[in-house]
Design a protein around this motif. Structure first.
Motif, PDB file in Angstrom:
ATOM      1  N   CYS A  11      -1.834  -1.666  12.524  1.00  0.00           N
ATOM      2  CA  CYS A  11      -3.170  -1.638  13.125  1.00  0.00           C
ATOM      3  C   CYS A  11      -3.448  -2.916  13.921  1.00  0.00           C
ATOM      4  O   CYS A  11      -3.408  -4.024  13.376  1.00  0.00           O
ATOM      5  CB  CYS A  11      -4.212  -1.463  12.016  1.00  0.00           C
ATOM      6  N   THR A  44      -6.108  -2.006   4.799  1.00  0.00           N
ATOM      7  CA  THR A  44      -5.433  -2.346   6.038  1.00  0.00           C
ATOM      8  C   THR A  44      -4.130  -1.578   6.183  1.00  0.00           C
ATOM      9  O   THR A  44      -3.734  -0.847   5.279  1.00  0.00           O
ATOM     10  CB  THR A  44      -5.182  -3.877   6.064  1.00  0.00           C
ATOM     11  N   GLU A  45      -3.478  -1.744   7.303  1.00  0.00           N
ATOM     12  CA  GLU A  45      -2.103  -1.279   7.551  1.00  0.00           C
ATOM     13  C   GLU A  45      -1.508  -2.230   8.578  1.00  0.00           C
ATOM     14  O   GLU A  45      -2.212  -2.712   9.472  1.00  0.00           O
ATOM     15  CB  GLU A  45      -2.065   0.151   8.106  1.00  0.00           C
ATOM     16  N   ASP A  46      -0.218  -2.491   8.489  1.00  0.00           N
ATOM     17  CA  ASP A  46       0.360  -3.500   9.376  1.00  0.00           C
ATOM     18  C   ASP A  46       0.538  -3.037  10.820  1.00  0.00           C
ATOM     19  O   ASP A  46       0.680  -3.858  11.716  1.00  0.00           O
ATOM     20  CB  ASP A  46       1.671  -4.052   8.813  1.00  0.00           C
ATOM     21  N   LEU A  52      -2.963  -0.930   1.165  1.00  0.00           N
ATOM     22  CA  LEU A  52      -2.585  -0.130   2.326  1.00  0.00           C
ATOM     23  C   LEU A  52      -3.426   1.137   2.350  1.00  0.00           C
ATOM     24  O   LEU A  52      -3.492   1.870   1.361  1.00  0.00           O
ATOM     25  CB  LEU A  52      -1.099   0.198   2.286  1.00  0.00           C
ATOM     26  N   ARG A  53      -4.091   1.346   3.458  1.00  0.00           N
ATOM     27  CA  ARG A  53      -5.007   2.478   3.587  1.00  0.00           C
ATOM     28  C   ARG A  53      -4.364   3.798   3.208  1.00  0.00           C
ATOM     29  O   ARG A  53      -4.914   4.552   2.414  1.00  0.00           O
ATOM     30  CB  ARG A  53      -5.529   2.566   5.034  1.00  0.00           C
ATOM     31  N   ASP A  54      -3.204   4.062   3.788  1.00  0.00           N
ATOM     32  CA  ASP A  54      -2.602   5.387   3.632  1.00  0.00           C
ATOM     33  C   ASP A  54      -2.101   5.657   2.215  1.00  0.00           C
ATOM     34  O   ASP A  54      -1.872   6.800   1.854  1.00  0.00           O
ATOM     35  CB  ASP A  54      -1.473   5.576   4.648  1.00  0.00           C
ATOM     36  N   TYR A  90       1.923  -8.761   1.009  1.00  0.00           N
ATOM     37  CA  TYR A  90       1.561  -7.949   2.177  1.00  0.00           C
ATOM     38  C   TYR A  90       2.382  -8.371   3.391  1.00  0.00           C
ATOM     39  O   TYR A  90       3.001  -7.552   4.062  1.00  0.00           O
ATOM     40  CB  TYR A  90       0.064  -8.071   2.460  1.00  0.00           C
TER      41      TYR A  90
END
Length: 187
Positions: free
Chosen positions: A62, A58-60, A87-89, A16
Motif C-alpha cells: 500500500c 496495513t499491508e506492505d 496485515l489487513r488481509d 513487519y
C-alpha cells in the motif's frame, strides 16, 4: 477478541519490516529522512504520559502505508507509544470494524489504545490534504472505460508514489493530521 488481544497479536516494526516484499526500501527511506518539526513535537508533549498502544492495520504493497507508517513511527517514538502491525488481509474481522465510509477496507488505519485497551482515537487512511491531492489527480483521468484509462491511471499512481517518497511537505501534512486527531480526541 478485545483490542488488546489484537494488539498482542500484532507484529513489531522489526517483524513487519523484515517481512515486507514491496515497499520496504521506500518506507525505510522516508523513516530515515523524516523529522518532526519542533512545533509538532510541542503538540505531542501532553501525550507522552499516555503510553498508548497503537494497532496499525496495513499491508506492505500500500502506497499510503508506505508514507504514513514511518511518520506514525516517528510520532510513536516521540510519545513512547508501542506500535504493532496487523496485515489487513489476514485480519479482516478487525478491519471490517474500521471501514472507511462504512464500505472500504482502505489502509492504513491506526487505532490508539490506552493501557486498559480502550480506544482513544482512530486515524486513517489519509490526511485530508493528501485525500484532496488524490481526488484532484483522479479527476484528471479519463472515464474508466476509455482505452487510455489504465495507462493514465498507472502514470497517476507513479506520480503519487514519487510525491509520497520525495515531498517532505506531504509528510508533515500526515504528521499534523495524526497529531491533530490525537490532541483533539485526547481525554
Amino acid at each position: 477478541m478485545t483490542l488488546l488481544n489484537w494488539f498482542d497479536k500484532g507484529l513489531t516494526i522489526e517483524e513487519y519490516s523484515n517481512g515486507m516484499q514491496v515497499n520496504q526500501k521506500e518506507m525505510n527511506t522516508i523513516y530515515d529522512r523524516f523529522e518532526l518539526h519542533s512545533s509538532e513535537l510541542e503538540q505531542l508533549e501532553g501525550l507522552k504520559s499516555k503510553n498508548y498502544k497503537v494497532i496499525a492495520l496495513t499491508e506492505d504493497w500500500c502506497g499510503d502505508a508506505m508514507v504514513n507508517n514511518p511518520i506514525l513511527l516517528k510520532i510513536a517514538e516521540a510519545c513512547n507509544f508501542d506500535v504493532r502491525f496487523l496485515l489487513r488481509d489476514q485480519n479482516l474481522e478487525l478491519m471490517d470494524q474500521y471501514l472507511t465510509n462504512g464500505t472500504s477496507r482502505a489502509i492504513p488505519i491506526y487505532i490508539f489504545l490506552d493501557n486498559e485497551g480502550k480506544e482513544k482515537a482512530v486515524w486513517g487512511p489519509r490526511a485530508d490534504k493528501i485525500q484532496q491531492l488524490v481526488q484532484s489527480l483522479r479527476s484528471e483521468l479519463p472515464e474508466a472505460d476509455a482505452p487510455e484509462f489504465k495507462e493514465q491511471q498507472m502514470a497517476m499512481y507513479k506520480k503519487l508514489t514519487t510525491a509520497f517518497q520525495e515531498d517532505e511537505s506531504l509528510w508533515h501534512e500526515v504528521a499534523v493530521s495524526i497529531i491533530n486527531k490525537l490532541t483533539t480526541t485526547n481525554n
